[in-house]
Design a protein around this motif. Sequence first.
Motif, PDB file in Angstrom:
ATOM      1  N   LYS A   1      -6.322   5.151   3.626  1.00 19.77           N
ATOM      2  CA  LYS A   1      -5.626   3.887   3.516  1.00 19.77           C
ATOM      3  C   LYS A   1      -5.654   3.268   5.042  1.00 19.77           C
ATOM      4  O   LYS A   1      -6.400   2.293   5.193  1.00 19.77           O
ATOM      5  CB  LYS A   1      -4.128   4.107   3.287  1.00 19.77           C
ATOM      6  N   VAL A   2      -5.033   3.919   5.941  1.00 21.03           N
ATOM      7  CA  VAL A   2      -4.646   3.362   7.272  1.00 21.03           C
ATOM      8  C   VAL A   2      -6.020   2.873   7.815  1.00 21.03           C
ATOM      9  O   VAL A   2      -5.968   1.934   8.486  1.00 21.03           O
ATOM     10  CB  VAL A   2      -3.769   4.081   8.049  1.00 21.03           C
TER      11      VAL A   2
ATOM     12  N   ALA B   1       0.968  -5.536   3.770  1.00 19.76           N
ATOM     13  CA  ALA B   1      -0.028  -6.367   4.463  1.00 19.76           C
ATOM     14  C   ALA B   1       0.084  -7.716   4.051  1.00 19.76           C
ATOM     15  O   ALA B   1       0.051  -7.875   2.866  1.00 19.76           O
ATOM     16  CB  ALA B   1      -1.355  -5.668   4.199  1.00 19.76           C
TER      17      ALA B   1
ATOM     18  N   ALA C   1      -5.918  -5.166  12.447  1.00 18.89           N
ATOM     19  CA  ALA C   1      -4.719  -5.311  12.080  1.00 18.89           C
ATOM     20  C   ALA C   1      -3.559  -4.950  13.047  1.00 18.89           C
ATOM     21  O   ALA C   1      -3.793  -3.965  14.036  1.00 18.89           O
ATOM     22  CB  ALA C   1      -4.658  -4.227  10.937  1.00 18.89           C
TER      23      ALA C   1
ATOM     24  N   ARG D   1      -8.862   2.299   7.010  1.00 13.64           N
ATOM     25  CA  ARG D   1      -9.832   1.329   6.285  1.00 13.64           C
ATOM     26  C   ARG D   1      -9.150  -0.087   6.419  1.00 13.64           C
ATOM     27  O   ARG D   1      -9.861  -0.849   6.107  1.00 13.64           O
ATOM     28  CB  ARG D   1      -9.692   1.816   4.788  1.00 13.64           C
ATOM     29  N   TRP D   2      -8.109  -0.448   7.006  1.00  8.73           N
ATOM     30  CA  TRP D   2      -7.574  -1.605   7.342  1.00  8.73           C
ATOM     31  C   TRP D   2      -8.476  -1.800   8.620  1.00  8.73           C
ATOM     32  O   TRP D   2      -9.182  -1.093   9.233  1.00  8.73           O
ATOM     33  CB  TRP D   2      -6.175  -1.373   7.898  1.00  8.73           C
TER      34      TRP D   2
ATOM     35  N   ASP E   1       0.854  -1.126  -0.017  1.00 10.32           N
ATOM     36  CA  ASP E   1      -0.020  -0.062  -0.172  1.00 10.32           C
ATOM     37  C   ASP E   1       1.055   1.180   0.006  1.00 10.32           C
ATOM     38  O   ASP E   1       1.624   1.469   0.983  1.00 10.32           O
ATOM     39  CB  ASP E   1      -0.865  -0.023   1.301  1.00 10.32           C
TER      40      ASP E   1
ATOM     41  N   GLN F   1      -1.476 -10.621   3.514  1.00 16.94           N
ATOM     42  CA  GLN F   1      -3.262 -11.260   3.074  1.00 16.94           C
ATOM     43  C   GLN F   1      -3.420 -12.559   4.072  1.00 16.94           C
ATOM     44  O   GLN F   1      -2.589 -13.284   4.105  1.00 16.94           O
ATOM     45  CB  GLN F   1      -3.366 -11.514   1.846  1.00 16.94           C
TER      46      GLN F   1
ATOM     47  N   CYS G   1       3.594   0.333   2.872  1.00 23.18           N
ATOM     48  CA  CYS G   1       3.306  -0.713   3.956  1.00 23.18           C
ATOM     49  C   CYS G   1       3.085  -1.896   2.920  1.00 23.18           C
ATOM     50  O   CYS G   1       2.622  -2.102   1.990  1.00 23.18           O
ATOM     51  CB  CYS G   1       2.054  -0.166   4.617  1.00 23.18           C
TER      52      CYS G   1
ATOM     53  N   THR H   1       1.650   4.663   0.895  1.00 26.29           N
ATOM     54  CA  THR H   1       1.171   5.534   1.972  1.00 26.29           C
ATOM     55  C   THR H   1       1.932   6.832   2.259  1.00 26.29           C
ATOM     56  O   THR H   1       2.566   6.968   3.291  1.00 26.29           O
ATOM     57  CB  THR H   1       1.279   4.577   3.363  1.00 26.29           C
TER      58      THR H   1
ATOM     59  N   CYS I   1       0.022  -3.400  13.621  1.00 22.62           N
ATOM     60  CA  CYS I   1       0.861  -2.524  12.786  1.00 22.62           C
ATOM     61  C   CYS I   1       2.320  -2.862  13.411  1.00 22.62           C
ATOM     62  O   CYS I   1       2.535  -2.622  14.524  1.00 22.62           O
ATOM     63  CB  CYS I   1       0.669  -1.247  12.862  1.00 22.62           C
TER      64      CYS I   1
ATOM     65  N   VAL J   1       0.737  -6.127   9.361  1.00 23.39           N
ATOM     66  CA  VAL J   1       0.941  -4.846   8.456  1.00 23.39           C
ATOM     67  C   VAL J   1       2.312  -4.334   8.882  1.00 23.39           C
ATOM     68  O   VAL J   1       2.315  -3.741   9.842  1.00 23.39           O
ATOM     69  CB  VAL J   1      -0.257  -3.654   7.909  1.00 23.39           C
TER      70      VAL J   1
END
Length: 180
Positions: free
Chosen positions: A159-160, A122, A167, A162-163, A109, A124, A120, A111, A169, A129
């Motif tokens: 972005k962030v 992630a 998550a 919406r995770w 992603d 899946q 970043c 960012t 981090c 992340v």
Amino acid sequence: MEIRVRAVGPWPMNTYALVCPTTRQSALVDPGAEPETLVEMLLGTTPVAILLTHTHRDHVGALDEMRARLGVPLLAHGGPHWRDMPLAVDRELTDGATFTLGAWTVRADHTPGHCPDMLCYAVQGTPIVVVGDTVFDGGPGKTWSADDLRTTIQTLREKVLRWPDEAVCYPGHGPAFRLG
């Protein structure tokens, strides 16, 4: 996915190794300093890539040495890089790009805010992340101008935040934290 972390360098900065427990393939994330420590964290794995979250010096200080030692491709944003740093990227990652690490898919992603080339990663199907200096437990990474701050706010909104709340981090400095 197994994640290994070592704090390296004088700041200190977190370097990560993502390791597929099935194939033992690994990716080294942000080789900031202390090459011997970085090699040690990859023991028992087959490195297949080096990933960069961004090109600030504390995150790339040992990059050249680790590229020479590991002989694996560098995956990173295409730029612009911090202070126009020349960077020979083997695979440019754009927003939403994916790559395979063993049995896992990793999504990049874009960012920006702290740095224009910030990515970043992630993993899946997991809460992992790797966020670099995008966000820390308590707030976003440092910015150097009002424009950078506006970009950071846009990155957080689009972005962030919406995770998923679940998550976890893994930042460039300090401890990991749950986003939600």
